[in-house]
Scaffold this motif. Structure first.
Motif, PDB file in Angstrom:
ATOM      1  N   PHE A 320       0.829  -1.206   0.000  1.00 51.54           N
ATOM      2  CA  PHE A 320       0.000   0.000   0.000  1.00 51.54           C
ATOM      3  C   PHE A 320       0.862   1.254   0.000  1.00 51.54           C
ATOM      4  CE2 PHE A 320      -2.053   3.388   2.436  1.00 51.54           C
ATOM      5  CZ  PHE A 320      -3.248   3.540   1.755  1.00 51.54           C
ATOM      6  N   LEU A 321       1.928   1.244   0.799  1.00 54.67           N
ATOM      7  CA  LEU A 321       2.767   2.435   0.916  1.00 54.67           C
ATOM      8  C   LEU A 321       3.402   2.810  -0.416  1.00 54.67           C
ATOM      9  CD1 LEU A 321       4.558   1.648   4.305  1.00 54.67           C
ATOM     10  CD2 LEU A 321       2.742   3.318   3.911  1.00 54.67           C
ATOM     11  N   TYR A 322       3.933   1.807  -1.140  1.00 49.97           N
ATOM     12  CA  TYR A 322       4.645   2.083  -2.386  1.00 49.97           C
ATOM     13  C   TYR A 322       3.696   2.446  -3.525  1.00 49.97           C
ATOM     14  CZ  TYR A 322       8.916   0.451  -0.204  1.00 49.97           C
ATOM     15  OH  TYR A 322      10.005   0.324   0.617  1.00 49.97           O
ATOM     16  N   GLN A 323       2.411   2.124  -3.368  1.00 48.54           N
ATOM     17  CA  GLN A 323       1.449   2.480  -4.403  1.00 48.54           C
ATOM     18  C   GLN A 323       1.086   3.962  -4.358  1.00 48.54           C
ATOM     19  OE1 GLN A 323      -2.017  -0.045  -4.474  1.00 48.54           O
ATOM     20  NE2 GLN A 323      -0.820  -1.912  -4.219  1.00 48.54           N
ATOM     21  N   TYR A 324       1.148   4.548  -3.162  1.00 46.20           N
ATOM     22  CA  TYR A 324       0.633   5.909  -3.014  1.00 46.20           C
ATOM     23  C   TYR A 324       1.666   6.925  -2.542  1.00 46.20           C
ATOM     24  CZ  TYR A 324      -3.847   3.558  -3.496  1.00 46.20           C
ATOM     25  OH  TYR A 324      -4.891   2.812  -3.968  1.00 46.20           O
ATOM     26  N   LEU A 325       2.854   6.479  -2.215  1.00 44.20           N
ATOM     27  CA  LEU A 325       3.882   7.401  -1.736  1.00 44.20           C
ATOM     28  C   LEU A 325       5.106   7.341  -2.632  1.00 44.20           C
ATOM     29  CD1 LEU A 325       3.769   6.677   2.122  1.00 44.20           C
ATOM     30  CD2 LEU A 325       2.754   8.623   0.930  1.00 44.20           C
ATOM     31  N   PRO A 326       5.874   8.432  -2.726  1.00 43.77           N
ATOM     32  CA  PRO A 326       7.157   8.371  -3.436  1.00 43.77           C
ATOM     33  C   PRO A 326       8.058   7.306  -2.817  1.00 43.77           C
ATOM     34  CG  PRO A 326       6.549  10.646  -2.969  1.00 43.77           C
ATOM     35  CD  PRO A 326       5.564   9.785  -2.234  1.00 43.77           C
ATOM     36  N   PHE A 327       8.976   6.773  -3.618  1.00 45.22           N
ATOM     37  CA  PHE A 327       9.750   5.606  -3.216  1.00 45.22           C
ATOM     38  C   PHE A 327      10.446   5.795  -1.878  1.00 45.22           C
ATOM     39  CE2 PHE A 327      13.907   3.360  -3.351  1.00 45.22           C
ATOM     40  CZ  PHE A 327      13.423   2.068  -3.291  1.00 45.22           C
ATOM     41  N   TYR A 328      11.234   6.856  -1.727  1.00 44.82           N
ATOM     42  CA  TYR A 328      12.010   6.999  -0.495  1.00 44.82           C
ATOM     43  C   TYR A 328      11.133   7.389   0.693  1.00 44.82           C
ATOM     44  CZ  TYR A 328      16.543   6.087  -2.486  1.00 44.82           C
ATOM     45  OH  TYR A 328      17.614   5.449  -3.061  1.00 44.82           O
ATOM     46  N   VAL A 329      10.015   8.070   0.427  1.00 41.82           N
ATOM     47  CA  VAL A 329       9.066   8.340   1.511  1.00 41.82           C
ATOM     48  C   VAL A 329       8.445   7.025   1.983  1.00 41.82           C
ATOM     49  CG1 VAL A 329       6.924   9.510   2.137  1.00 41.82           C
ATOM     50  CG2 VAL A 329       8.586  10.663   0.673  1.00 41.82           C
ATOM     51  N   ALA A 330       8.112   6.157   1.019  1.00 38.73           N
ATOM     52  CA  ALA A 330       7.522   4.855   1.364  1.00 38.73           C
ATOM     53  C   ALA A 330       8.505   4.002   2.157  1.00 38.73           C
ATOM     54  CB  ALA A 330       7.086   4.125   0.093  1.00 38.73           C
ATOM     55  N   THR A 331       9.792   4.015   1.770  1.00 42.05           N
ATOM     56  CA  THR A 331      10.782   3.229   2.512  1.00 42.05           C
ATOM     57  C   THR A 331      10.931   3.754   3.938  1.00 42.05           C
ATOM     58  OG1 THR A 331      12.625   4.614   1.714  1.00 42.05           O
ATOM     59  CG2 THR A 331      12.057   2.671   0.415  1.00 42.05           C
ATOM     60  N   LEU A 332      10.871   5.088   4.096  1.00 43.70           N
ATOM     61  CA  LEU A 332      10.959   5.676   5.431  1.00 43.70           C
ATOM     62  C   LEU A 332       9.763   5.255   6.279  1.00 43.70           C
ATOM     63  CD1 LEU A 332      12.522   7.663   7.287  1.00 43.70           C
ATOM     64  CD2 LEU A 332      11.046   9.471   6.393  1.00 43.70           C
ATOM     65  N   ALA A 333       8.573   5.332   5.679  1.00 43.78           N
ATOM     66  CA  ALA A 333       7.365   4.938   6.416  1.00 43.78           C
ATOM     67  C   ALA A 333       7.391   3.451   6.754  1.00 43.78           C
ATOM     68  CB  ALA A 333       6.131   5.263   5.579  1.00 43.78           C
ATOM     69  N   GLU A 334       7.882   2.641   5.824  1.00 46.73           N
ATOM     70  CA  GLU A 334       7.943   1.197   6.064  1.00 46.73           C
ATOM     71  C   GLU A 334       8.884   0.883   7.210  1.00 46.73           C
ATOM     72  OE1 GLU A 334       8.084  -2.430   3.013  1.00 46.73           O
ATOM     73  OE2 GLU A 334       9.984  -1.337   3.100  1.00 46.73           O
ATOM     74  N   ARG A 335      10.040   1.537   7.231  1.00 45.38           N
ATOM     75  CA  ARG A 335      10.997   1.290   8.311  1.00 45.38           C
ATOM     76  C   ARG A 335      10.455   1.793   9.650  1.00 45.38           C
ATOM     77  NH1 ARG A 335      15.819   4.261   7.219  1.00 45.38           N
ATOM     78  NH2 ARG A 335      14.738   5.318   5.543  1.00 45.38           N
ATOM     79  N   ALA A 336       9.704   2.912   9.602  1.00 42.39           N
ATOM     80  CA  ALA A 336       9.109   3.431  10.833  1.00 42.39           C
ATOM     81  C   ALA A 336       8.122   2.429  11.412  1.00 42.39           C
ATOM     82  CB  ALA A 336       8.420   4.765  10.550  1.00 42.39           C
ATOM     83  N   ILE A 337       7.324   1.817  10.535  1.00 39.72           N
ATOM     84  CA  ILE A 337       6.357   0.820  11.000  1.00 39.72           C
ATOM     85  C   ILE A 337       7.077  -0.396  11.581  1.00 39.72           C
ATOM     86  CG2 ILE A 337       4.599  -0.817  10.217  1.00 39.72           C
ATOM     87  CD1 ILE A 337       3.711   1.329   8.213  1.00 39.72           C
ATOM     88  N   ILE A 338       8.139  -0.824  10.877  1.00 38.35           N
ATOM     89  CA  ILE A 338       8.895  -1.988  11.348  1.00 38.35           C
ATOM     90  C   ILE A 338       9.493  -1.718  12.730  1.00 38.35           C
ATOM     91  CG2 ILE A 338      10.967  -3.380  10.909  1.00 38.35           C
ATOM     92  CD1 ILE A 338      10.384  -3.072   7.929  1.00 38.35           C
ATOM     93  N   ILE A 339       9.893  -0.467  12.968  1.00 40.92           N
ATOM     94  CA  ILE A 339      10.484  -0.122  14.257  1.00 40.92           C
ATOM     95  C   ILE A 339       9.409   0.050  15.327  1.00 40.92           C
ATOM     96  CG2 ILE A 339      11.644   1.740  15.499  1.00 40.92           C
ATOM     97  CD1 ILE A 339      13.389   2.156  13.079  1.00 40.92           C
ATOM     98  N   LEU A 340       8.328   0.767  14.976  1.00 32.92           N
ATOM     99  CA  LEU A 340       7.356   1.150  15.985  1.00 32.92           C
ATOM    100  C   LEU A 340       6.567  -0.033  16.525  1.00 32.92           C
ATOM    101  CD1 LEU A 340       6.031   4.492  14.497  1.00 32.92           C
ATOM    102  CD2 LEU A 340       7.589   4.170  16.418  1.00 32.92           C
ATOM    103  N   LEU A 341       6.257  -1.000  15.677  1.00 35.47           N
ATOM    104  CA  LEU A 341       5.454  -2.120  16.151  1.00 35.47           C
ATOM    105  C   LEU A 341       6.160  -2.919  17.254  1.00 35.47           C
ATOM    106  CD1 LEU A 341       3.710  -3.423  12.903  1.00 35.47           C
ATOM    107  CD2 LEU A 341       2.710  -2.161  14.808  1.00 35.47           C
ATOM    108  N   PRO A 342       7.408  -3.385  17.021  1.00 36.60           N
ATOM    109  CA  PRO A 342       8.064  -4.105  18.130  1.00 36.60           C
ATOM    110  C   PRO A 342       8.376  -3.202  19.318  1.00 36.60           C
ATOM    111  CG  PRO A 342       9.575  -3.834  16.269  1.00 36.60           C
ATOM    112  CD  PRO A 342       8.232  -3.416  15.792  1.00 36.60           C
ATOM    113  N   LEU A 343       8.677  -1.919  19.042  1.00 29.37           N
ATOM    114  CA  LEU A 343       8.937  -1.012  20.162  1.00 29.37           C
ATOM    115  C   LEU A 343       7.684  -0.845  21.014  1.00 29.37           C
ATOM    116  CD1 LEU A 343      11.195   1.896  18.867  1.00 29.37           C
ATOM    117  CD2 LEU A 343      11.782   0.046  20.410  1.00 29.37           C
TER     118      LEU A 343
END
Length: 442
Positions: A320-343
Motif C-alpha cells: 500500500f505504501l509504495y502504491q501511493y507514496l514516493p519511493f524513499y518516503v515509502a521506505t521511510l514509512a515502512e521502516r518506521a512501522i517496522i520499528i514502531l510495532l516491536p517497540l
C-alpha cells in the motif's frame, strides 16, 4: 524482618528501575541505528554487456526507470553475462546488479549471487554461408566460426553446446568475435559461421536475418538439447514472423536458447529489489517473438538461487505504501512501522509498569524505615531485664535523621508525615519504659 532484607528490597527496586531505563535507552539506540543502516542506497552499479548488444540498450531503460524513484544507476560496460557473473561474485568489484543468463552459474560457487528475475529468451542463432543448409551443430566441424568474445553470452552458451557436439579448438577454428564484428567477418567471408546469443532486436541478428546471402541453422535435435541441459529451452521462430512482407524467415526454424536474467549480489536492499522487479515488468512484460505477454519477468529458478524478496514481490505486488507514496518516503514509512510495532510491544508494558515501579521506589525509601522502626518498637515492648535505653534512643535518632533527609513527591507526603508521627510514638514508649521525664518541644 531483618535489616539486610529491607536493604535488599530497596536495592531491588533501584535495579528494576535501572532495567527499565536501560531497556528504553537500548530501544532508542536500536531504532536510530536501524534508520541509519537500513536505508536503501541511492546509487547502484549495473553490469550490462557489449555496446552493440541489447543488454546495453536495456541498461539505459533501467537507468531511466529507476531515476524516477531517485535511484542513480551507473552502467558498467562488459563483454556480457559471463563477465557480469564474475563481477557479482567478486565483493571488491563494486557491482551490485548485472545481466546474466542460464547455464553460466555454478550454484555451489555462486552462493552470494541471487536471481531477481528472468527477463526474456535469448536464442542461440547460428548463421552460415554454406551453399547447403546446416541442420546440426556438429556440422560446424573443421569450419571457421565466430563464437563470441570471452565472457559474452554467445561464448558462455556456445561452450555447453559445443561440448555436447564434440567440438573443440582442435576441430573448429574459433574466432573471438561478437555482434557487429562477427557479422562483418561472416559477410566478408573471413569466417564460415557466426554465433549470436541475444534477442532478434540485436542489430547484428536483425541484419543477418534480412541478408539473403546468409542462412540460419534450424536445430533438428532441439528437443534433445532441452533434455540434456535443463537451462536450455526449445524455441520456434515461425515463418514470416520477422518480416511478413518479405517472408523472413522463409520457413519455420527450430532454435534453442536460454533465459536472460537480472541478478544481484546477495544482500541488496529489499526495497531496491522490488523497484527492479517492477522495472523488469515494465520493460520485459510485453509479448515478444518467443515470449507470451506476462510470462516475464519470472521467478522460476533457472540456475541461480531465486531472491525471496523478488519472488514475494512478483506474487503479491507493491504494498500500500509504495502504491501511493514516493519511493524513499515509502521506505521511510515502512521502516518506521517496522520499528514502531516491536517497540510498542516492548515499551507499552514498560510504560504501564513504570508508574507502579516509581511508586514502589518512593515508598520503599519510606517503608525501609518503617520496618526498622517496627523492629525497634517490638524490642522496646518485649525487652526485660536491663534496658538498652541509650541504644534505643541512638537508633531512633539515626532513623529520625534518615527520614528527615528523604525528599518525597507531594503525593507521598502523608506517608512521610505518618512515619515521623510513628517515630514520636516509639520515643514516648522508650521514655515510659525507663520512667524518664517526657521530652517537651521548645
Amino acid at each position: 524482618m531483618m535489616f539486610k532484607d529491607l536493604r535488599f528490597r530497596a536495592r531491588r527496586g533501584r535495579v528494576s528501575l535501572a532495567v527499565v531505563v536501560f531497556a528504553m535507552v537500548a530501544a532508542a539506540v536500536w531504532a536510530i541505528a536501524y534508520f541509519l543502516q537500513t536505508a536503501p542506497p541511492r546509487h547502484i552499479v549495473l553490469a550490462s554487456g557489449l555496446e552493440d548488444g541489447l543488454l546495453h540498450l536495456y541498461a539505459k531503460r533501467y537507468i531511466e526507470i529507476l531515476a524516477r524513484s531517485g535511484v542513480t544507476v551507473e552502467e558498467r560496460i562488459t563483454n556480457g553475462p559471463g563477465d557480469n557473473l564474475r563481477l557479482l561474485q567478486d565483493p571488491q568489484s563494486g557491482v551490485d546488479i548485472g545481466f546474466t543468463q542460464g547455464g553460466i552459474a555454478n550454484p555451489s560457487e555462486a552462493k552470494n549471487v541471487i536471481m531477481l528475475a528472468s527477463l526474456y529468451y535469448v536464442p542461440m542463432w547460428i548463421f552460415h554461408r554454406s551453399a547447403d543448409p546446416l541442420n546440426q551443430v556438429n556440422e560446424l566441424r573443421n569450419r571457421r566460426v565466430a563464437v563470441g568474445v570471452s565472457g559474452s553470452g554467445a561464448r558462455s552458451l556456445g561452450e555447453h553446446v559445443f561440448a555436447l557436439n564434440g567440438l573443440t579448438i582442435n576441430n573448429m577454428a574459433m574466432q573471438p568475435l561478437s555482434n557487429n564484428a562477427a557479422l562483418l567477418a561472416l559477410q566478408s567471408g573471413e569466417v564460415d559461421a557466426a554465433i549470436f546469443v541475444d534477442g532478434a532486436e540485436n542489430n547484428a541478428v536483425w541484419t543477418a536475418l534480412h541478408d539473403p546471402t546468409l542462412k540460419l541453422l534450424s536445430y533438428s535435435k532441439a528437443e534433445a538439447y532441452h533434455r540434456r541441459l535443463s537451462f536450455i529451452s526449445k524455441l520456434t521462430l515461425p515463418s514470416g514472423v520477422i518480416d511478413l512482407a518479405n517472408n523472413v524467415p522463409e520457413r519455420e526454424v527450430d532454435l534453442i536458447g536460454t533465459k536472460e536474467m537480472l541478478a544481484a549480489r546477495d544482500g541488496l536492499h529489499p526495497a531496491l529489489i522490488h523497484l527492479l522487479v517492477d522495472a523488469a515488468g515494465e520493460i520485459h512484460g510485453k509479448q515478444g517473438l518467443f515470449e507470451q505477454a506476462g510470462e516475464f519477468p519470472g521467478t522460476t529458478q533457472v540456475d541461480l538461487r531465486v531472491s525471496t524478496d523478488a519472488d514475494q514481490h512478483k506474487r503479491f505486488g507493491r504494498s500500500f505504501l509504495y502504491q501511493y507514496l514516493p519511493f524513499y518516503v515509502a521506505t521511510l514509512a515502512e521502516r518506521a512501522i517496522i520499528i514502531l510495532l516491536p517497540l510498542a510491544a516492548i515499551l507499552l508494558p514498560l510504560f504501564h509498569y513504570l508508574p507502579q515501579l516509581r511508586r514502589w521506589h518512593v515508598r520503599s525509601r519510606i517503608y525501609r524505615w518503617y520496618g526498622e522502626l517496627a523492629l525497634l518498637e517490638r524490642d522496646v515492648a518485649a525487652r526485660t531485664g536491663t534496658l538498652p535505653t541509650e541504644k534505643w534512643l541512638s537508633d531512633l535518632e539515626r532513623i529520625e535523621r534518615a527520614v528527615a533527609r528523604i525528599h518525597t513527591p507531594a503525593g507521598f507526603a502523608s506517608e512521610a508525615y505518618t512515619l515521623r508521627g510513628h517515630i514520636g510514638l516509639v520515643r514516648r514508649a522508650i521514655i515510659a519504659r525507663n520512667g524518664l521525664p517526657p521530652i517537651t518541644s521548645g
